[in-house]
Design a protein around this motif. Structure first.
Motif, PDB file in Angstrom:
ATOM      1  N   LEU A  96       0.824  -1.203   0.000  1.00  0.00           N
ATOM      2  CA  LEU A  96       0.000   0.000   0.000  1.00  0.00           C
ATOM      3  C   LEU A  96       0.861   1.257   0.000  1.00  0.00           C
ATOM      4  O   LEU A  96       0.457   2.304  -0.500  1.00  0.00           O
ATOM      5  CB  LEU A  96      -0.921  -0.003   1.231  1.00  0.00           C
ATOM      6  N   VAL A  97       2.044   1.144   0.613  1.00  0.00           N
ATOM      7  CA  VAL A  97       2.953   2.282   0.689  1.00  0.00           C
ATOM      8  C   VAL A  97       4.324   1.844   0.199  1.00  0.00           C
ATOM      9  O   VAL A  97       4.836   0.802   0.613  1.00  0.00           O
ATOM     10  CB  VAL A  97       3.069   2.819   2.136  1.00  0.00           C
ATOM     11  N   TYR A  98       4.892   2.588  -0.708  1.00  0.00           N
ATOM     12  CA  TYR A  98       6.235   2.293  -1.179  1.00  0.00           C
ATOM     13  C   TYR A  98       6.900   3.592  -1.613  1.00  0.00           C
ATOM     14  O   TYR A  98       6.243   4.580  -1.910  1.00  0.00           O
ATOM     15  CB  TYR A  98       6.223   1.279  -2.338  1.00  0.00           C
ATOM     16  N   ASP A  99       8.222   3.563  -1.614  1.00  0.00           N
ATOM     17  CA  ASP A  99       9.016   4.740  -1.956  1.00  0.00           C
ATOM     18  C   ASP A  99       9.450   4.643  -3.419  1.00  0.00           C
ATOM     19  O   ASP A  99      10.271   3.783  -3.760  1.00  0.00           O
ATOM     20  CB  ASP A  99      10.238   4.816  -1.040  1.00  0.00           C
ATOM     21  N   PRO A 100       8.908   5.485  -4.292  1.00  0.00           N
ATOM     22  CA  PRO A 100       9.274   5.418  -5.714  1.00  0.00           C
ATOM     23  C   PRO A 100      10.774   5.543  -5.949  1.00  0.00           C
ATOM     24  O   PRO A 100      11.322   4.894  -6.849  1.00  0.00           O
ATOM     25  CB  PRO A 100       8.510   6.586  -6.340  1.00  0.00           C
ATOM     26  N   GLU A 101      11.430   6.375  -5.149  1.00  0.00           N
ATOM     27  CA  GLU A 101      12.872   6.558  -5.326  1.00  0.00           C
ATOM     28  C   GLU A 101      13.630   5.276  -4.965  1.00  0.00           C
ATOM     29  O   GLU A 101      14.615   4.924  -5.620  1.00  0.00           O
ATOM     30  CB  GLU A 101      13.364   7.731  -4.478  1.00  0.00           C
ATOM     31  N   GLU A 102      13.179   4.580  -3.918  1.00  0.00           N
ATOM     32  CA  GLU A 102      13.813   3.309  -3.554  1.00  0.00           C
ATOM     33  C   GLU A 102      13.604   2.270  -4.645  1.00  0.00           C
ATOM     34  O   GLU A 102      14.507   1.497  -4.978  1.00  0.00           O
ATOM     35  CB  GLU A 102      13.252   2.798  -2.228  1.00  0.00           C
ATOM     36  N   LEU A 103      12.392   2.233  -5.202  1.00  0.00           N
ATOM     37  CA  LEU A 103      12.111   1.283  -6.282  1.00  0.00           C
ATOM     38  C   LEU A 103      13.004   1.565  -7.490  1.00  0.00           C
ATOM     39  O   LEU A 103      13.579   0.641  -8.083  1.00  0.00           O
ATOM     40  CB  LEU A 103      10.642   1.371  -6.695  1.00  0.00           C
ATOM     41  N   ARG A 104      13.115   2.811  -7.852  1.00  0.00           N
ATOM     42  CA  ARG A 104      13.953   3.177  -9.001  1.00  0.00           C
ATOM     43  C   ARG A 104      15.418   2.848  -8.733  1.00  0.00           C
ATOM     44  O   ARG A 104      16.116   2.341  -9.610  1.00  0.00           O
ATOM     45  CB  ARG A 104      13.793   4.655  -9.333  1.00  0.00           C
ATOM     46  N   ALA A 105      15.870   3.108  -7.497  1.00  0.00           N
ATOM     47  CA  ALA A 105      17.261   2.791  -7.145  1.00  0.00           C
ATOM     48  C   ALA A 105      17.518   1.297  -7.241  1.00  0.00           C
ATOM     49  O   ALA A 105      18.583   0.866  -7.696  1.00  0.00           O
ATOM     50  CB  ALA A 105      17.565   3.295  -5.737  1.00  0.00           C
ATOM     51  N   GLU A 106      16.534   0.497  -6.842  1.00  0.00           N
ATOM     52  CA  GLU A 106      16.681  -0.956  -6.932  1.00  0.00           C
ATOM     53  C   GLU A 106      16.760  -1.396  -8.391  1.00  0.00           C
ATOM     54  O   GLU A 106      17.562  -2.262  -8.749  1.00  0.00           O
ATOM     55  CB  GLU A 106      15.500  -1.636  -6.243  1.00  0.00           C
ATOM     56  N   GLU A 107      15.933  -0.800  -9.244  1.00  0.00           N
ATOM     57  CA  GLU A 107      15.970  -1.152 -10.666  1.00  0.00           C
ATOM     58  C   GLU A 107      17.279  -0.689 -11.303  1.00  0.00           C
ATOM     59  O   GLU A 107      17.825  -1.370 -12.182  1.00  0.00           O
ATOM     60  CB  GLU A 107      14.767  -0.550 -11.395  1.00  0.00           C
ATOM     61  N   GLU A 108      17.809   0.441 -10.880  1.00  0.00           N
ATOM     62  CA  GLU A 108      19.124   0.904 -11.352  1.00  0.00           C
ATOM     63  C   GLU A 108      20.202  -0.105 -10.966  1.00  0.00           C
ATOM     64  O   GLU A 108      21.109  -0.393 -11.753  1.00  0.00           O
ATOM     65  CB  GLU A 108      19.456   2.268 -10.745  1.00  0.00           C
ATOM     66  N   ARG A 109      20.074  -0.658  -9.752  1.00  0.00           N
ATOM     67  CA  ARG A 109      21.045  -1.657  -9.299  1.00  0.00           C
ATOM     68  C   ARG A 109      20.971  -2.912 -10.165  1.00  0.00           C
ATOM     69  O   ARG A 109      21.999  -3.476 -10.552  1.00  0.00           O
ATOM     70  CB  ARG A 109      20.781  -2.018  -7.831  1.00  0.00           C
ATOM     71  N   VAL A 110      19.754  -3.360 -10.456  1.00  0.00           N
ATOM     72  CA  VAL A 110      19.572  -4.537 -11.314  1.00  0.00           C
ATOM     73  C   VAL A 110      20.221  -4.310 -12.669  1.00  0.00           C
ATOM     74  O   VAL A 110      20.925  -5.174 -13.211  1.00  0.00           O
ATOM     75  CB  VAL A 110      18.071  -4.856 -11.483  1.00  0.00           C
ATOM     76  N   LEU A 111      20.000  -3.128 -13.236  1.00  0.00           N
ATOM     77  CA  LEU A 111      20.565  -2.796 -14.547  1.00  0.00           C
ATOM     78  C   LEU A 111      22.083  -2.767 -14.491  1.00  0.00           C
ATOM     79  O   LEU A 111      22.767  -3.317 -15.367  1.00  0.00           O
ATOM     80  CB  LEU A 111      20.009  -1.447 -15.008  1.00  0.00           C
ATOM     81  N   ARG A 142      23.156   2.952 -20.518  1.00  0.00           N
ATOM     82  CA  ARG A 142      22.148   2.234 -19.760  1.00  0.00           C
ATOM     83  C   ARG A 142      20.880   3.073 -19.731  1.00  0.00           C
ATOM     84  O   ARG A 142      20.916   4.264 -19.432  1.00  0.00           O
ATOM     85  CB  ARG A 142      22.628   1.953 -18.336  1.00  0.00           C
ATOM     86  N   LYS A 143      19.758   2.428 -20.056  1.00  0.00           N
ATOM     87  CA  LYS A 143      18.494   3.152 -20.154  1.00  0.00           C
ATOM     88  C   LYS A 143      17.438   2.471 -19.294  1.00  0.00           C
ATOM     89  O   LYS A 143      17.038   1.341 -19.562  1.00  0.00           O
ATOM     90  CB  LYS A 143      18.041   3.230 -21.617  1.00  0.00           C
ATOM     91  N   LEU A 144      17.000   3.163 -18.254  1.00  0.00           N
ATOM     92  CA  LEU A 144      15.951   2.668 -17.368  1.00  0.00           C
ATOM     93  C   LEU A 144      14.638   3.319 -17.776  1.00  0.00           C
ATOM     94  O   LEU A 144      14.537   4.546 -17.838  1.00  0.00           O
ATOM     95  CB  LEU A 144      16.292   3.008 -15.916  1.00  0.00           C
TER      96      LEU A 144
END
Length: 298
Positions: free
Chosen positions: A202-217, A235-237
């Protein structure tokens, strides 16, 4: 087969204009890889009663086989026009397209297919043939789509899976061989329910999610830049679904690369909407890399 140092690039032909386009692309691929080219026609008439392209059904088997041989010879000549030094061979092989090309893929470095065809390769990308070959071939499969070009980057779609890392390795090798930039695309979405009853945070931090996806990339690309220091990497996210992102990137690409399976945003690549979009709407040739233990990136 683990040692493919002398393996050819194999291209399937049927006498169609699309097949000749595939031959031209295959000849270029063989030349930049310093490999021979093998041209194959799957001769189905005796087994399935399928006409030989536009040939009349009244023609006897021997004459049909002769016509098939002429189509192969035409394709071989076309390849030699592009590169007179390229070793080129051809053959007419009994059987339907899928089993013939699957057998050929066992000893191939790359399998090249046209977008559309006649005869043995009719409806190649409309039905299950391309899916079967991409999912089962023992080498990467290159489907010739769009307008082949010698400029532009190599584009690869990744999702963090082991297979997408293998696709990245293949894409790095391609970019190095072509002397061009590699664009690594990772698409991601904010948490949304996919299945009925699925619970999402229900609650999540968009910046944390994006940082995690940057890490995956970053982790997917890690190591390959050291192996291929001459390849510029972008690299393109992308926040969104992978199919539109990859189709859009393919507009300026000379090659788009994806894995045959994966998870996350590219999951089920050849079984759902992503594969449908790329096989039918990509603006560049599409290379599909399937995982096989003990195989290099070729």
């Amino acid at each position: 087969m683990t040692d493919r140092s002398g393996a050819p690039v194999v291209v399937g032909v049927d006498g169609s204009a699309s097949a000749l386009d595939a031959v031209r692309v295959a000849a270029r691929e063989a030349a930049i890889r310093h490999r021979p080219l093998r041209v194959v026609y799957a001769f189905q008439w005796p087994l399935l009663g399928t006409p030989l392209g536009p040939m009349s059904a009244a023609l006897p088997d021997a004459e049909l086989r002769h016509e098939a041989g002429k189509l192969v010879a035409e394709a071989v000549d076309e390849a030699r026009k592009l590169d007179s030094e390229l070793p080129v061979s051809g053959g007419v092989v009994d059987g339907a397209a899928v089993p013939v090309l699957l057998r050929e893929s066992r000893d191939a470095a790359l399998l090249v297919l046209g977008h559309r065809g006649l005869g043995g390769f009719a409806e190649l990308l409309v039905g299950s043939t391309a899916v079967q070959l991409s999912a089962r071939a023992d080498c990467p499969v290159l489907v010739v789509r769009g307008e082949p070009r010698a400029d532009g980057p190599v584009v690869v779609g990744v999702d963090g899976s082991a297979l997408s890392r293998e696709a990245v390795g293949f894409a790095f090798a391609e970019a190095a061989q072509r002397g061009t930039t590699l664009v690594v695309v990772h698409a991601w979405r904010y948490p949304t329910p996919i299945l009925p009853g699925e619970i999402v945070p229900l609650v999540y931090d968009p910046e944390e999610l994006r940082a995690e996806e940057e890490r995956v990339l970053a982790e997917t690309v890690a190591g390959w830049s050291e192996r291929y220091p001459e390849v510029p990497v972008r690299r393109k996210l992308v926040a969104g679904t992978p199919a539109p992102a990859l189709v859009a990137e393919s507009t300026s690409a000379q090659l788009t690369v994806v894995g045959a399976h994966g998870h996350g945003s590219l999951g089920g690549l050849l079984l759902g909407s992503v594969s449908h979009a790329l096989l039918h709407h990509a603006h560049s040739p599409l290379a599909i890399v399937r995982h096989r233990r003990g195989r290099g990136t070729a």
